[in-house]
Design a protein around this motif. Structure first.
Motif, PDB file in Angstrom:
ATOM      1  N   THR A   1      40.825  27.248  32.582  1.00 57.05           N
ATOM      2  CA  THR A   1      41.179  28.036  31.395  1.00 57.05           C
ATOM      3  C   THR A   1      42.669  28.372  31.344  1.00 57.05           C
ATOM      4  OG1 THR A   1      40.687  30.105  32.555  1.00 57.05           O
ATOM      5  CG2 THR A   1      38.883  29.072  31.302  1.00 57.05           C
ATOM      6  N   SER A   2      43.450  27.778  32.238  1.00 58.85           N
ATOM      7  CA  SER A   2      44.872  28.125  32.331  1.00 58.85           C
ATOM      8  C   SER A   2      45.626  27.832  31.033  1.00 58.85           C
ATOM      9  CB  SER A   2      45.524  27.373  33.491  1.00 58.85           C
ATOM     10  OG  SER A   2      45.409  25.970  33.327  1.00 58.85           O
ATOM     11  N   SER A   3      45.175  26.855  30.280  1.00 58.50           N
ATOM     12  CA  SER A   3      45.893  26.468  29.059  1.00 58.50           C
ATOM     13  C   SER A   3      45.808  27.537  27.968  1.00 58.50           C
ATOM     14  CB  SER A   3      45.337  25.142  28.521  1.00 58.50           C
ATOM     15  OG  SER A   3      43.969  25.277  28.191  1.00 58.50           O
TER      16      SER A   3
ATOM     17  N   GLU B   1      45.101  30.998  28.879  1.00 58.69           N
ATOM     18  CA  GLU B   1      45.210  32.331  29.485  1.00 58.69           C
ATOM     19  C   GLU B   1      46.390  33.121  28.935  1.00 58.69           C
ATOM     20  OE1 GLU B   1      45.293  31.696  33.659  1.00 58.69           O
ATOM     21  OE2 GLU B   1      43.116  31.407  33.823  1.00 58.69           O
ATOM     22  N   GLU B   2      47.475  32.430  28.587  1.00 56.18           N
ATOM     23  CA  GLU B   2      48.652  33.132  28.063  1.00 56.18           C
ATOM     24  C   GLU B   2      48.381  33.791  26.719  1.00 56.18           C
ATOM     25  OE1 GLU B   2      51.851  30.386  27.910  1.00 56.18           O
ATOM     26  OE2 GLU B   2      52.062  30.199  30.099  1.00 56.18           O
ATOM     27  N   GLN B   3      47.327  33.333  26.046  1.00 53.58           N
ATOM     28  CA  GLN B   3      46.990  33.891  24.740  1.00 53.58           C
ATOM     29  C   GLN B   3      46.118  35.147  24.860  1.00 53.58           C
ATOM     30  OE1 GLN B   3      45.457  30.780  22.123  1.00 53.58           O
ATOM     31  NE2 GLN B   3      46.502  29.238  23.373  1.00 53.58           N
ATOM     32  N   GLY B   4      45.728  35.500  26.075  1.00 51.21           N
ATOM     33  CA  GLY B   4      44.967  36.722  26.281  1.00 51.21           C
ATOM     34  C   GLY B   4      43.487  36.475  26.568  1.00 51.21           C
ATOM     35  N   ASP B   5      42.804  37.552  26.927  1.00 55.04           N
ATOM     36  CA  ASP B   5      41.405  37.465  27.325  1.00 55.04           C
ATOM     37  C   ASP B   5      40.499  36.954  26.199  1.00 55.04           C
ATOM     38  OD1 ASP B   5      42.073  38.384  29.812  1.00 55.04           O
ATOM     39  OD2 ASP B   5      41.518  40.474  29.402  1.00 55.04           O
TER      40      ASP B   5
END
Length: 216
Positions: A185-187, A189-193
């Motif tokens: 899910t790393s792609s 994760e920067e967008q939030g939970d």
């Protein structure tokens, strides 16, 4: 002379009477023996029918078990085909773990397929259980209780919070599924939970749709 002749006639009459009685007894004995043989043959035929019925029942049970096992394998293949490299579970879930961890005891199901990753920090899981007659709701309740325990214990796997929140329990006929998938899910994760949850929900829905098409 007359007395001698009378004695001889009397003895002859007795001999004829005894012969007639003997023939009657032989006929009765023969009839009884024949009836006994017929009764034995009837019992043998009845026993044979009972054995054949039992064998047919066992064969039917074995065929049904084989059909369920085949359906489970087909469902898993459908999921792996749908997810490809994003299918991470690679270790079989043993019966002891199914009972102790997931709360599904052996009296609730007759077959299952369960896999999770060998590395414990990953939580991707596929579990498909064929419930016994009248036990579908019990299996569903057990899996929902397990899912609730994961959601409430977020500190155990904080890095997988989104994946756990997106997990699903779904009933498909006599089968109950628990899907907790998503792989890397790393792609997102920067967008939030929320983005992680949405991504994992989509992966789970892909898996469930593949299972539905196989089992329904």
């Amino acid at each position: 002379m007359k007395k001698k002749l009378a004695c001889m006639l009397l003895m002859g009459t007795l001999a004829l009477s005894m012969a007639a009685c003997g023939n009657g007894q032989d006929k009765d004995t023969g009839a009884a023996t024949e009836n006994s043989v017929e009764s034995t043959e009837g019992t043998a035929e009845s026993t044979g029918t009972s054995v054949e019925s039992t064998e047919a029942g066992n064969a039917g049970t074995q065929q049904e078990s084989g059909d369920v096992a085949s359906a489970l394998q087909s469902a898993k293949k459908a999921v792996t085909d749908a997810l490809g490299d994003d299918y991470w579970p690679d270790s079989e879930i043993p019966e002891e773990m199914l009972n102790e961890t997931y709360g599904v005891s052996a009296d609730l199901y007759d077959a299952y397929l369960g896999e999770c990753p060998m590395i414990s920090v990953n939580v991707d899981t596929l579990l498909i259980i064929h419930a016994k007659d009248g036990k579908v709701e019990d299996v569903e309740n057990a899996l929902n209780a397990y899912r609730d325990s994961l959601v409430n214990d977020t500190m155990q796997y904080p890095m997988n919070l989104g994946k756990i929140q997106a997990s699903r329990v779904e009933r498909i006929g006599d089968y109950v599924c628990f899907v907790q998938l998503g792989a890397d899910t790393s792609s997102v994760e920067e967008q939030g939970d929320e983005a992680v949850i949405t991504y994992c929900q989509e992966q789970n829905e892909l898996a469930l749709e593949a299972i539905r098409q196989t089992l329904e």
